[in-house]
Design an enzyme around this catalytic site. Structure first.
Site: not given
Length: 353
Positions: A81, A182, A184, A186
C-alpha cells in the site's frame, strides 16, 4: 515516541519506503507487507494527516490488509500500500504524481499500485507515464476490464451482505433494513444494488447533499453522518474510513450484522471477538471488499501478458466472495473463534506467516 517497527501494526513488513521529493513537494510512504505470493499489490491513498504517525499507521495497516485480502481472493500477488501525504490544502500536482511514479519504478516491480481514497483514474494515468507497475487504467474495449475498480468492490460488498443476511437471518434482501455509512464509489454502488434487491435503506455521508440526492434516487431515508451507527437495522454497512468498530462504536450498534466495504473496520484485534460476544455476525472487511483488487490485479496480469482482461472472468472471480465468507462463518461457528480470527488464520497460512 517508540520506533514504528516496534509497533504492533509493523507486523514484520518486508519494506517500508519513505519518499520525499523536494522539487515536487511529494512525501509518501510505500509499505510492502508480504511478497510471498507475488509482488505487493494495493492502491495509493492521498490524505491529509494531522500527525505523521497517522500516515505511517495507515500505510502499515492497509498494507497488511492487502496481504490478507489478496491471499483470500486467491490472487498471485502479495500485499502493499502507498500513502501520499497531502498538505492542509490537499493540493495534488502533476509533478507530485510524476515523482511518485518514479519512486514506484525505482522498486523494480516489487510494488504495483492502483486507485484508493483521494486518487482518481486520471491520477493513475499520470503515474503510468513514469512506471509500468500500475493498474486501474481505462480501457476502450467494452468487453475488457479496466479503469475504476469501485463497481467491482460494490458488487462484492452487495453479494457479501446478501450472504450474511441469508446466514444470520435466513432470508433474502427484500425488506431488509440496511444502514449504509458512506456513499462514495463503493457505498453508493452497493446501495443501488441493495435497493434493486428490495432492501430498505438508511444512508449517511459526510457530504449530506450527496446522501440526500442518492436517497431521493433510491427512495431511501437519511440521517446525519454522526448518527448512522445508532440506527436500529438488520445490517450496518460501513463504507467510509476504518477503525470505527472500537469499544464505543460496538456499544452503539443496533444491528445483528456488520458487512461493508471500509478497510480496517476493527480498531484493534480484540474488537472482533467483542462483536461475536454480542451476537453480531461480522464479514471480515478484506474478504467482502476484495472485488476491486480482483479487478485491477486481473487487469494488470492481462496487460503484462499483452492481452485484454476478460470482464466476465472478473465478475466470476468476484462472485466467489460469498463462498469465502460462508466458509469463514461456518468455521467460526464450529470452532468458537470470531470470523476475523478465522479469516486472519487462513490468510496467514496462505502467506507463510
Amino acid at each position: 515516541m517508540p520506533a514504528f517497527w516496534t509497533e504492533p501494526d509493523f507486523d514484520e513488513h518486508e519494506l517500508v519506503h519513505l519518499v520525499h521529493d523536494r522539487a515536487s513537494g511529494l512525501t509518501a510512504i510505500i509499505a510492502l507487507h508480504s511478497t510471498h505470493l507475488g509482488p505487493g499489490a494495493g492502491g495509493t491513498r492521498f490524505w491529509h494527516y494531522a500527525e505523521p504517525a497517522g500516515a505511517m499507521r495507515d500505510a502499515l495497516r492497509l498494507s497488511r490488509g492487502m496481504s490478507y485480502k489478496n491471499a483470500m481472493a486467491g490472487l498471485p500477488v502479495g500485499g502493499g500500500k502507498a500513502v501520499i501525504v497531502a498538505g492542509p490544502d490537499k493540493a495534488k500536482t502533476p509533478a507530485m504524481l510524476a515523482a511518485f511514479g518514479d519512486a514506484i519504478e525505482a522498486l523494480g516491480g516489487r510494488y504495483i499500485t492502483a486507485e484508493d481514497v483521494g486518487i482518481t483514474e486520471a491520477d493513475m494515468v499520470a503515474v503510468a507515464k513514469r512506471t509500468s507497475y500500475v493498474t486501474g487504467l481505462p480501457s476502450t474495449d467494452a468487453e475488457a476490464a479496466g479503469g475504476d475498480p469501485g463497481p467491482f468492490t460494490s458488487k462484492g460488498v452487495f453479494l457479501g451482505i446478501q450472504a450474511a443476511v441469508a446466514h444470520k437471518l435466513g432470508r433474502d434482501l427484500k425488506g431488509v433494513h440496511v444502514a449504509v455509512q458512506g456513499i462514495g464509489s463503493v457505498g453508493g454502488g452497493a446501495a443501488r444494488l441493495l435497493a434493486e434487491a428490495g432492501a430498505r435503506l438508511t444512508l449517511a455521508d459526510v457530504d449530506a447533499d450527496r446522501a440526500a440526492a442518492l436517497a431521493s434516487e433510491l427512495g431511501a431515508e437519511t440521517v446525519a453522518a454522526e448518527a448512522i451507527m445508532d440506527v436500529e437495522c438488520d445490517v450496518f454497512s460501513p463504507n467510509a474510513l476504518g477503525a470505527i468498530l472500537d469499544n464505543v462504536g460496538i456499544a452503539r450498534l443496533k444491528a445483528p450484522i456488520v458487512a461493508g466495504g471500509a478497510n480496517n473496520q476493527l480498531a484493534r484485534p480484540e474488537h472482533g471477538p467483542m462483536l461475536a460476544e454480542r451476537g453480531v455476525l461480522y464479514a471480515p472487511d478484506y474478504v467482502i471488499n476484495g472485488g476491486g483488487i480482483i479487478a485491477v490485479t486481473l487487469e494488470y496480469l492481462a496487460r503484462r501478458d499483452g492481452k485484454p482482461c476478460d470482464i466476465a472472468e472478473v465478475h466470476a472471480k468476484v462472485e466467489e466472495v460469498p463462498v469465502r465468507l460462508n466458509t469463514i462463518w461456518e468455521e467460526a461457528g464450529a470452532s468458537g473463534r470470531s470470523p476475523d480470527q478465522v479469516a486472519d488464520a487462513m490468510a496467514q497460512r496462505l502467506i507463510g506467516r
